[in-house]
Write a protein that holds these residues in place. Sequence first.
Motif, PDB file in Angstrom:
ATOM      1  N   ASN A 188      -9.473  -6.643  -9.586  1.00  0.00           N
ATOM      2  CA  ASN A 188      -8.725  -5.677  -8.788  1.00  0.00           C
ATOM      3  C   ASN A 188      -7.645  -6.444  -8.013  1.00  0.00           C
ATOM      4  O   ASN A 188      -7.962  -7.321  -7.216  1.00  0.00           O
ATOM      5  CB  ASN A 188      -9.699  -4.987  -7.825  1.00  0.00           C
ATOM      6  CG  ASN A 188      -9.014  -4.022  -6.881  1.00  0.00           C
ATOM      7  OD1 ASN A 188      -7.787  -3.947  -6.827  1.00  0.00           O
ATOM      8  ND2 ASN A 188      -9.821  -3.290  -6.130  1.00  0.00           N
ATOM      9  N   PRO A 189      -6.345  -6.145  -8.258  1.00  0.00           N
ATOM     10  CA  PRO A 189      -5.294  -6.957  -7.627  1.00  0.00           C
ATOM     11  C   PRO A 189      -5.385  -7.004  -6.102  1.00  0.00           C
ATOM     12  O   PRO A 189      -5.093  -8.022  -5.490  1.00  0.00           O
ATOM     13  CB  PRO A 189      -3.992  -6.284  -8.080  1.00  0.00           C
ATOM     14  CG  PRO A 189      -4.369  -4.993  -8.712  1.00  0.00           C
ATOM     15  CD  PRO A 189      -5.785  -5.098  -9.137  1.00  0.00           C
ATOM     16  N   ARG A 190      -5.823  -5.900  -5.480  1.00  0.00           N
ATOM     17  CA  ARG A 190      -5.972  -5.904  -4.012  1.00  0.00           C
ATOM     18  C   ARG A 190      -7.101  -6.825  -3.577  1.00  0.00           C
ATOM     19  O   ARG A 190      -7.036  -7.441  -2.523  1.00  0.00           O
ATOM     20  CB  ARG A 190      -6.251  -4.498  -3.482  1.00  0.00           C
ATOM     21  CG  ARG A 190      -5.053  -3.661  -3.599  1.00  0.00           C
ATOM     22  CD  ARG A 190      -5.012  -2.496  -2.654  1.00  0.00           C
ATOM     23  NE  ARG A 190      -3.627  -2.151  -2.582  1.00  0.00           N
ATOM     24  CZ  ARG A 190      -2.806  -2.622  -1.671  1.00  0.00           C
ATOM     25  NH1 ARG A 190      -3.245  -3.391  -0.715  1.00  0.00           N
ATOM     26  NH2 ARG A 190      -1.549  -2.304  -1.715  1.00  0.00           N
ATOM     27  N   PHE A 191      -8.151  -6.889  -4.389  1.00  0.00           N
ATOM     28  CA  PHE A 191      -9.256  -7.785  -4.054  1.00  0.00           C
ATOM     29  C   PHE A 191      -8.778  -9.241  -4.131  1.00  0.00           C
ATOM     30  O   PHE A 191      -9.072 -10.056  -3.258  1.00  0.00           O
ATOM     31  CB  PHE A 191     -10.439  -7.559  -5.006  1.00  0.00           C
ATOM     32  CG  PHE A 191     -11.587  -8.492  -4.750  1.00  0.00           C
ATOM     33  CD1 PHE A 191     -12.489  -8.235  -3.726  1.00  0.00           C
ATOM     34  CD2 PHE A 191     -11.754  -9.643  -5.511  1.00  0.00           C
ATOM     35  CE1 PHE A 191     -13.536  -9.101  -3.466  1.00  0.00           C
ATOM     36  CE2 PHE A 191     -12.795 -10.523  -5.257  1.00  0.00           C
ATOM     37  CZ  PHE A 191     -13.693 -10.247  -4.232  1.00  0.00           C
ATOM     38  N   LEU A 193      -5.753 -10.351  -3.701  1.00  0.00           N
ATOM     39  CA  LEU A 193      -4.905 -10.614  -2.522  1.00  0.00           C
ATOM     40  C   LEU A 193      -5.759 -10.830  -1.278  1.00  0.00           C
ATOM     41  O   LEU A 193      -5.457 -11.698  -0.459  1.00  0.00           O
ATOM     42  CB  LEU A 193      -3.922  -9.456  -2.293  1.00  0.00           C
ATOM     43  CG  LEU A 193      -2.729  -9.368  -3.251  1.00  0.00           C
ATOM     44  CD1 LEU A 193      -1.806  -8.221  -2.824  1.00  0.00           C
ATOM     45  CD2 LEU A 193      -1.944 -10.671  -3.307  1.00  0.00           C
ATOM     46  N   SER A 194      -6.850 -10.066  -1.142  1.00  0.00           N
ATOM     47  CA  SER A 194      -7.702 -10.244   0.042  1.00  0.00           C
ATOM     48  C   SER A 194      -8.361 -11.621   0.021  1.00  0.00           C
ATOM     49  O   SER A 194      -8.527 -12.264   1.055  1.00  0.00           O
ATOM     50  CB  SER A 194      -8.746  -9.129   0.147  1.00  0.00           C
ATOM     51  OG  SER A 194      -9.826  -9.371  -0.729  1.00  0.00           O
ATOM     52  N   THR A 209       0.954 -13.944 -16.079  1.00  0.00           N
ATOM     53  CA  THR A 209       0.969 -12.472 -16.037  1.00  0.00           C
ATOM     54  C   THR A 209       0.330 -11.970 -14.750  1.00  0.00           C
ATOM     55  O   THR A 209       0.858 -11.098 -14.063  1.00  0.00           O
ATOM     56  CB  THR A 209       0.176 -11.887 -17.224  1.00  0.00           C
ATOM     57  OG1 THR A 209       0.538 -12.590 -18.392  1.00  0.00           O
ATOM     58  CG2 THR A 209       0.414 -10.416 -17.390  1.00  0.00           C
ATOM     59  N   LEU A 210      -0.835 -12.524 -14.427  1.00  0.00           N
ATOM     60  CA  LEU A 210      -1.550 -12.096 -13.229  1.00  0.00           C
ATOM     61  C   LEU A 210      -0.735 -12.416 -11.975  1.00  0.00           C
ATOM     62  O   LEU A 210      -0.601 -11.573 -11.077  1.00  0.00           O
ATOM     63  CB  LEU A 210      -2.931 -12.767 -13.168  1.00  0.00           C
ATOM     64  CG  LEU A 210      -3.774 -12.462 -11.940  1.00  0.00           C
ATOM     65  CD1 LEU A 210      -3.990 -10.975 -11.785  1.00  0.00           C
ATOM     66  CD2 LEU A 210      -5.118 -13.160 -12.030  1.00  0.00           C
ATOM     67  N   LEU A 213       2.048  -9.940 -11.552  1.00  0.00           N
ATOM     68  CA  LEU A 213       1.567  -8.630 -11.099  1.00  0.00           C
ATOM     69  C   LEU A 213       1.216  -8.659  -9.610  1.00  0.00           C
ATOM     70  O   LEU A 213       1.537  -7.741  -8.873  1.00  0.00           O
ATOM     71  CB  LEU A 213       0.357  -8.190 -11.918  1.00  0.00           C
ATOM     72  CG  LEU A 213       0.654  -7.744 -13.347  1.00  0.00           C
ATOM     73  CD1 LEU A 213      -0.628  -7.583 -14.142  1.00  0.00           C
ATOM     74  CD2 LEU A 213       1.437  -6.434 -13.348  1.00  0.00           C
ATOM     75  N   ARG A 216       4.175  -8.420  -7.401  1.00  0.00           N
ATOM     76  CA  ARG A 216       4.812  -7.097  -7.335  1.00  0.00           C
ATOM     77  C   ARG A 216       4.211  -6.234  -6.233  1.00  0.00           C
ATOM     78  O   ARG A 216       4.892  -5.394  -5.674  1.00  0.00           O
ATOM     79  CB  ARG A 216       4.698  -6.385  -8.683  1.00  0.00           C
ATOM     80  CG  ARG A 216       5.518  -7.083  -9.767  1.00  0.00           C
ATOM     81  CD  ARG A 216       5.691  -6.226 -10.965  1.00  0.00           C
ATOM     82  NE  ARG A 216       6.412  -5.001 -10.629  1.00  0.00           N
ATOM     83  CZ  ARG A 216       6.571  -3.992 -11.462  1.00  0.00           C
ATOM     84  NH1 ARG A 216       6.057  -4.050 -12.666  1.00  0.00           N
ATOM     85  NH2 ARG A 216       7.232  -2.922 -11.090  1.00  0.00           N
ATOM     86  N   ILE A 217       2.910  -6.419  -5.955  1.00  0.00           N
ATOM     87  CA  ILE A 217       2.319  -5.585  -4.895  1.00  0.00           C
ATOM     88  C   ILE A 217       2.175  -6.344  -3.572  1.00  0.00           C
ATOM     89  O   ILE A 217       1.671  -5.801  -2.602  1.00  0.00           O
ATOM     90  CB  ILE A 217       0.957  -4.980  -5.303  1.00  0.00           C
ATOM     91  CG1 ILE A 217      -0.050  -6.079  -5.637  1.00  0.00           C
ATOM     92  CG2 ILE A 217       1.097  -4.006  -6.448  1.00  0.00           C
ATOM     93  CD1 ILE A 217      -1.476  -5.569  -5.602  1.00  0.00           C
ATOM     94  N   PRO A 219       3.263  -7.410  -0.128  1.00  0.00           N
ATOM     95  CA  PRO A 219       4.275  -6.879   0.798  1.00  0.00           C
ATOM     96  C   PRO A 219       5.405  -7.894   0.984  1.00  0.00           C
ATOM     97  O   PRO A 219       5.156  -9.098   0.996  1.00  0.00           O
ATOM     98  CB  PRO A 219       3.487  -6.691   2.097  1.00  0.00           C
ATOM     99  CG  PRO A 219       2.064  -6.563   1.675  1.00  0.00           C
ATOM    100  CD  PRO A 219       1.919  -7.414   0.455  1.00  0.00           C
ATOM    101  N   GLU A 222       5.182 -11.068   3.074  1.00  0.00           N
ATOM    102  CA  GLU A 222       4.186 -12.104   2.789  1.00  0.00           C
ATOM    103  C   GLU A 222       4.598 -12.998   1.630  1.00  0.00           C
ATOM    104  O   GLU A 222       5.363 -12.591   0.766  1.00  0.00           O
ATOM    105  CB  GLU A 222       2.848 -11.455   2.397  1.00  0.00           C
ATOM    106  CG  GLU A 222       2.189 -10.712   3.527  1.00  0.00           C
ATOM    107  CD  GLU A 222       0.867 -10.115   3.089  1.00  0.00           C
ATOM    108  OE1 GLU A 222       0.136 -10.774   2.319  1.00  0.00           O
ATOM    109  OE2 GLU A 222       0.591  -8.989   3.500  1.00  0.00           O
ATOM    110  N   THR A 223       4.051 -14.214   1.640  1.00  0.00           N
ATOM    111  CA  THR A 223       4.230 -15.098   0.488  1.00  0.00           C
ATOM    112  C   THR A 223       2.863 -15.651   0.092  1.00  0.00           C
ATOM    113  O   THR A 223       1.935 -15.662   0.904  1.00  0.00           O
ATOM    114  CB  THR A 223       5.139 -16.304   0.819  1.00  0.00           C
ATOM    115  OG1 THR A 223       4.621 -16.949   1.978  1.00  0.00           O
ATOM    116  CG2 THR A 223       6.573 -15.896   1.043  1.00  0.00           C
TER     117      THR A 223
END
Lengths: 433, 87
Positions: A188-191, A193-194, A209-210, A213, A216-217, A219, A222-223
């Motif tokens: 899960n991309p949000r997971f 990032l967390s 690829t990951l 992606l 892209r999400i 914010p 952030e970096t």
Amino acid sequence: MTAPLFYVDNTPYSQDDCDRIVAPWVNSGPFQNPASCRLAVCLQDTAHWLALCLWLKPLGASVLPIHPGTPRQAALTLAKDTGCSHLLFGDSLRDAAPETVDAPAHSGQATGGELIQLSSGTTGKPKTIARSWRDIDRELTAYVEHFTEAQPLTPVVACPVTHSYGLICGVLAALERGATPHVVTNLNPRFILSQLRSAPEHLLYASPTLVSLLIRILPPSETLHTVMLSGAPLSAPVLNQLRDRCQRLCQQYGCSEAGCVALTANVTEPGLLGTPLPHVSLDAGTSAEQPDDVLITIKGSGQHINTRDLGYFDAHGQLHFLARTDDTINVAGINVYPGAVEDVYLSYPGIREAVAYKQADSFAGERVCLRFVADSELDIDQLKQWSREYLSPHQVPAVIEQVETIPRLPNGKVSRRLLSEAPAHTLAAEVPA
Amino acid sequence: MRVNRHAAIKAALQQHLPNARLSAFTGSARLNADLAIDSIMLLQLIVHLELEHGFNLPEETLLTQELETVDDLARLLVANDHKEPSL
């Protein structure tokens, strides 16, 4: 509670936890004599695979890790083809009783055990590659010594730890430098990032690829901290986009036979692979105009490997990748590298993907062809005219086709060889609009 | 809301993932077995749902067995309105 050795998603695993996971198997079945074991392992539970691997490595067992998504029958075939004596297949070690594989007896196993892997097969049928753990230990020492920028960072491994990149460079190298790797299996991309936020000084191991992606999400404020790239070099536009969104972008290069052989902690252009690791010596061309096959010599064993990649060393001793030897297009004696052509077209507004490949030509020997995917229908003549400002005449594709999609191999890579063999209209016919 | 989510999933597949077998699209269609969506395609799908359709998967959502069909995915999506913590 003892300190965690590694994390899988949010769960910490200490040495004690790992000992508990493998305890039922100590001194039983094929593990009575680990040094003579040749095991294929396909477990859903990543922590169980890592615990098993870390236990068996110092015991000198040989192991073939199989990606957890593999169906049982396919895993069994892989085990057989690579001469394994047993297959461990299941969700976890508890329910994976070792089943005997009816394979022809395997001879020539290295003392001290081996990690058995299958090469990606971008250029042909996957082949079995067995590397001794001793050889891998030499790579690990060299990797850690060379890649000092990683020292203060927390490795976050969001790629399979059944493959070299994730297992050796992600997990084992982290343990070698005394760091605690965070392995991410929840895609899960949000997971992800967390996980990266909770380790602000992270070193992310993931497929390009990951990473694209995730960015892209991410914010705009952030970096990412440090990102490692591996595999085929990215196109210039994608690379520049990534460079803007992380504090440090690294790239490493290697092959299944030798592991990682070169690394740069600052990728400034697509093909830049950095300087060689101390456990190998590398030969390649002397300049962009005079590239040659990248040849690897492993210092410890004296083994020579021809990577069939075309590259050169610049004046600062940095290795650059130009193309797979097989993908290079020879137009009337002048080499054209697909990446150089693709980067030009990718800078055209609306073009999302571009792949240059060769086609035999009776006059020129070979001709450059290009297929691209764009947001809207483009005028090919106009596009060709535009590209003449950026490309030499022999680099301008003889054939340019706009397509709905560019076919990829199961590992996500484009096979230019397959594109050369199949004309676009037959591919289009197979993909309903 | 349920219908919206299904429509968004279908639209994102149609627009961005031409390799998916869209002819088999129903609520009960299995993402991998019926629609031929692999893990990276699923990731792409989720990112498009987030960027273009205003849905996301909360960070605690696991991509595991509970996510097998289009209905499962639709159930896990939430409207995109919460603020991001910063790095």
